[in-house]
Write a protein that holds these residues in place. Structure first.
Motif, PDB file in Angstrom:
ATOM      1  N   ILE A   1     -25.534  -5.576   1.003  1.00  0.00           N
ATOM      2  CA  ILE A   1     -24.654  -5.440  -0.162  1.00  0.00           C
ATOM      3  C   ILE A   1     -25.227  -6.089  -1.430  1.00  0.00           C
ATOM      4  CG2 ILE A   1     -22.405  -6.192  -1.097  1.00  0.00           C
ATOM      5  CD1 ILE A   1     -22.182  -3.642   0.497  1.00  0.00           C
ATOM      6  N   PRO A   2     -25.922  -7.226  -1.372  1.00  0.00           N
ATOM      7  CA  PRO A   2     -26.483  -7.787  -2.607  1.00  0.00           C
ATOM      8  C   PRO A   2     -27.429  -6.826  -3.345  1.00  0.00           C
ATOM      9  CG  PRO A   2     -26.472  -9.463  -0.904  1.00  0.00           C
ATOM     10  CD  PRO A   2     -26.075  -8.166  -0.240  1.00  0.00           C
ATOM     11  N   LEU A   3     -28.073  -5.921  -2.635  1.00  0.00           N
ATOM     12  CA  LEU A   3     -28.926  -4.923  -3.288  1.00  0.00           C
ATOM     13  C   LEU A   3     -28.102  -3.984  -4.172  1.00  0.00           C
ATOM     14  CD1 LEU A   3     -31.147  -3.960  -0.224  1.00  0.00           C
ATOM     15  CD2 LEU A   3     -31.776  -5.462  -2.124  1.00  0.00           C
ATOM     16  N   LEU A   4     -26.847  -3.766  -3.782  1.00  0.00           N
ATOM     17  CA  LEU A   4     -25.962  -2.893  -4.534  1.00  0.00           C
ATOM     18  C   LEU A   4     -25.671  -3.453  -5.923  1.00  0.00           C
ATOM     19  CD1 LEU A   4     -24.102  -0.374  -4.574  1.00  0.00           C
ATOM     20  CD2 LEU A   4     -22.312  -1.844  -3.616  1.00  0.00           C
ATOM     21  N   ALA A   5     -25.480  -4.762  -6.017  1.00  0.00           N
ATOM     22  CA  ALA A   5     -25.160  -5.391  -7.314  1.00  0.00           C
ATOM     23  C   ALA A   5     -26.269  -5.140  -8.328  1.00  0.00           C
ATOM     24  CB  ALA A   5     -24.930  -6.888  -7.137  1.00  0.00           C
ATOM     25  N   ASP A   6     -27.517  -5.289  -7.923  1.00  0.00           N
ATOM     26  CA  ASP A   6     -28.639  -5.032  -8.839  1.00  0.00           C
ATOM     27  C   ASP A   6     -28.663  -3.573  -9.270  1.00  0.00           C
ATOM     28  OD1 ASP A   6     -29.444  -7.678  -8.656  1.00  0.00           O
ATOM     29  OD2 ASP A   6     -30.906  -7.283  -7.068  1.00  0.00           O
ATOM     30  N   PHE A   7     -28.393  -2.683  -8.330  1.00  0.00           N
ATOM     31  CA  PHE A   7     -28.373  -1.253  -8.615  1.00  0.00           C
ATOM     32  C   PHE A   7     -27.281  -0.924  -9.646  1.00  0.00           C
ATOM     33  CE2 PHE A   7     -26.467   2.901  -7.605  1.00  0.00           C
ATOM     34  CZ  PHE A   7     -27.552   3.732  -7.813  1.00  0.00           C
ATOM     35  N   VAL A   8     -26.070  -1.414  -9.409  1.00  0.00           N
ATOM     36  CA  VAL A   8     -24.951  -1.149 -10.321  1.00  0.00           C
ATOM     37  C   VAL A   8     -25.238  -1.746 -11.697  1.00  0.00           C
ATOM     38  CG1 VAL A   8     -22.493  -1.554 -10.757  1.00  0.00           C
ATOM     39  CG2 VAL A   8     -23.269  -0.933  -8.458  1.00  0.00           C
ATOM     40  N   ASP A   9     -25.788  -2.955 -11.722  1.00  0.00           N
ATOM     41  CA  ASP A   9     -26.127  -3.583 -13.003  1.00  0.00           C
ATOM     42  C   ASP A   9     -27.128  -2.737 -13.788  1.00  0.00           C
ATOM     43  OD1 ASP A   9     -24.422  -5.692 -12.542  1.00  0.00           O
ATOM     44  OD2 ASP A   9     -26.002  -7.082 -11.904  1.00  0.00           O
ATOM     45  N   GLU A  10     -28.108  -2.183 -13.098  1.00  0.00           N
ATOM     46  CA  GLU A  10     -29.119  -1.343 -13.744  1.00  0.00           C
ATOM     47  C   GLU A  10     -28.487  -0.094 -14.368  1.00  0.00           C
ATOM     48  OE1 GLU A  10     -32.665   1.505 -12.139  1.00  0.00           O
ATOM     49  OE2 GLU A  10     -32.617  -0.528 -11.321  1.00  0.00           O
ATOM     50  N   VAL A  11     -27.611   0.556 -13.624  1.00  0.00           N
ATOM     51  CA  VAL A  11     -26.947   1.763 -14.127  1.00  0.00           C
ATOM     52  C   VAL A  11     -26.026   1.413 -15.288  1.00  0.00           C
ATOM     53  CG1 VAL A  11     -25.420   3.687 -13.550  1.00  0.00           C
ATOM     54  CG2 VAL A  11     -27.136   2.927 -11.891  1.00  0.00           C
ATOM     55  N   CYS A  12     -25.270   0.327 -15.154  1.00  0.00           N
ATOM     56  CA  CYS A  12     -24.349  -0.083 -16.212  1.00  0.00           C
ATOM     57  C   CYS A  12     -25.103  -0.499 -17.476  1.00  0.00           C
ATOM     58  CB  CYS A  12     -23.442  -1.220 -15.732  1.00  0.00           C
ATOM     59  SG  CYS A  12     -22.169  -0.679 -14.583  1.00  0.00           S
ATOM     60  N   GLU A  13     -26.247  -1.146 -17.308  1.00  0.00           N
ATOM     61  CA  GLU A  13     -27.054  -1.535 -18.467  1.00  0.00           C
ATOM     62  C   GLU A  13     -27.541  -0.292 -19.205  1.00  0.00           C
ATOM     63  OE1 GLU A  13     -31.322  -3.633 -19.233  1.00  0.00           O
ATOM     64  OE2 GLU A  13     -29.943  -4.671 -17.865  1.00  0.00           O
ATOM     65  N   GLU A  14     -27.997   0.700 -18.463  1.00  0.00           N
ATOM     66  CA  GLU A  14     -28.429   1.951 -19.090  1.00  0.00           C
ATOM     67  C   GLU A  14     -27.278   2.610 -19.845  1.00  0.00           C
ATOM     68  OE1 GLU A  14     -29.236   6.194 -17.317  1.00  0.00           O
ATOM     69  OE2 GLU A  14     -30.993   4.909 -16.997  1.00  0.00           O
ATOM     70  N   ALA A  15     -26.065   2.496 -19.289  1.00  0.00           N
ATOM     71  CA  ALA A  15     -24.892   3.103 -19.906  1.00  0.00           C
ATOM     72  C   ALA A  15     -24.382   2.297 -21.102  1.00  0.00           C
ATOM     73  CB  ALA A  15     -23.775   3.241 -18.872  1.00  0.00           C
TER      74      ALA A  15
ATOM     75  N   GLY B   1     -26.182   7.028  -9.071  1.00  0.00           N
ATOM     76  CA  GLY B   1     -25.439   6.619 -10.248  1.00  0.00           C
ATOM     77  C   GLY B   1     -26.133   7.036 -11.516  1.00  0.00           C
ATOM     78  N   GLY B   2     -25.350   7.204 -12.554  1.00  0.00           N
ATOM     79  CA  GLY B   2     -25.914   7.540 -13.848  1.00  0.00           C
ATOM     80  C   GLY B   2     -24.832   7.756 -14.871  1.00  0.00           C
ATOM     81  N   VAL B   3     -25.269   7.993 -16.083  1.00  0.00           N
ATOM     82  CA  VAL B   3     -24.348   8.228 -17.185  1.00  0.00           C
ATOM     83  C   VAL B   3     -24.674   9.581 -17.802  1.00  0.00           C
ATOM     84  CG1 VAL B   3     -25.780   7.003 -18.878  1.00  0.00           C
ATOM     85  CG2 VAL B   3     -23.317   7.207 -19.249  1.00  0.00           C
ATOM     86  N   ASP B   4     -23.629  10.323 -18.129  1.00  0.00           N
ATOM     87  CA  ASP B   4     -23.764  11.612 -18.780  1.00  0.00           C
ATOM     88  C   ASP B   4     -22.793  11.607 -19.956  1.00  0.00           C
ATOM     89  OD1 ASP B   4     -24.413  14.232 -19.392  1.00  0.00           O
ATOM     90  OD2 ASP B   4     -23.033  15.076 -17.932  1.00  0.00           O
ATOM     91  N   GLY B   5     -23.343  11.491 -21.144  1.00  0.00           N
ATOM     92  CA  GLY B   5     -22.479  11.381 -22.314  1.00  0.00           C
ATOM     93  C   GLY B   5     -21.699  10.091 -22.244  1.00  0.00           C
TER      94      GLY B   5
END
Length: 143
Positions: free
Chosen positions: A20-34, A72-76
């Motif tokens: 699960i700790p790997l998930l936090a880094d992943f979510v942070d990366e996607v949220c930072e991009e967004a 994960g990702g952001v679209d608009g």
């Protein structure tokens, strides 16, 4: 599994909560991009942690090995995460709303995780695609 062009980040975890700790880094990366603020990123991280932990703990019989795929990702102005596993079919969107007005002693066990996910995310959608559970979580971002 259905693929979306906008979901360019991908993480594969084994059904082991130690990952699960790997998930936090992943979510942070996607949220930072967004471009989300830290508070929103923390909330989204909580929602994803709840959903992925449930998939790991309840999707696979004890002792069995499986994978949980997260995209994960952001679209608009929409931030989207898709969680997929080949575990036991389970639609969390069909679960009754948790009664948060009850005291801790009166409240039945379970149900708070999906309650948190519903409260944090704007859209929670489940599909069974072949032998996969596919949970899509979306959040509208202010632009």
């Amino acid at each position: 599994m259905k693929r979306f062009v906008m979901l360019k980040h991908h993480l594969t975890l084994h059904n082991d909560i130690e990952e699960i700790p790997l998930l936090a880094d992943f979510v942070d990366e996607v949220c930072e991009e967004a471009g989300t603020d830290v508070s929103l990123a923390m909330s989204i991280n909580l929602a994803l942690e709840e959903a992925v932990t449930n998939s790991m703990l309840y999707g696979y019989p004890e002792g069995s090995v499986g994978l949980v795929e997260i995209e994960g990702g952001v679209d608009g102005s929409t931030l989207t995460f898709v969680i997929s596993d080949s575990g036991v079919a389970f639609d969390p969107t069909q679960q009754a709303e948790a009664d948060v007005t009850l005291g801790v002693e009166e409240r039945p066990i379970g149900g708070l995780g999906i309650f948190l996910v519903r409260e944090i995310m704007d859209e929670v959608r489940y599909e069974r695609q072949g032998d996969h559970n596919v949970l899509t979580l979306s959040k509208q971002l202010e632009k």
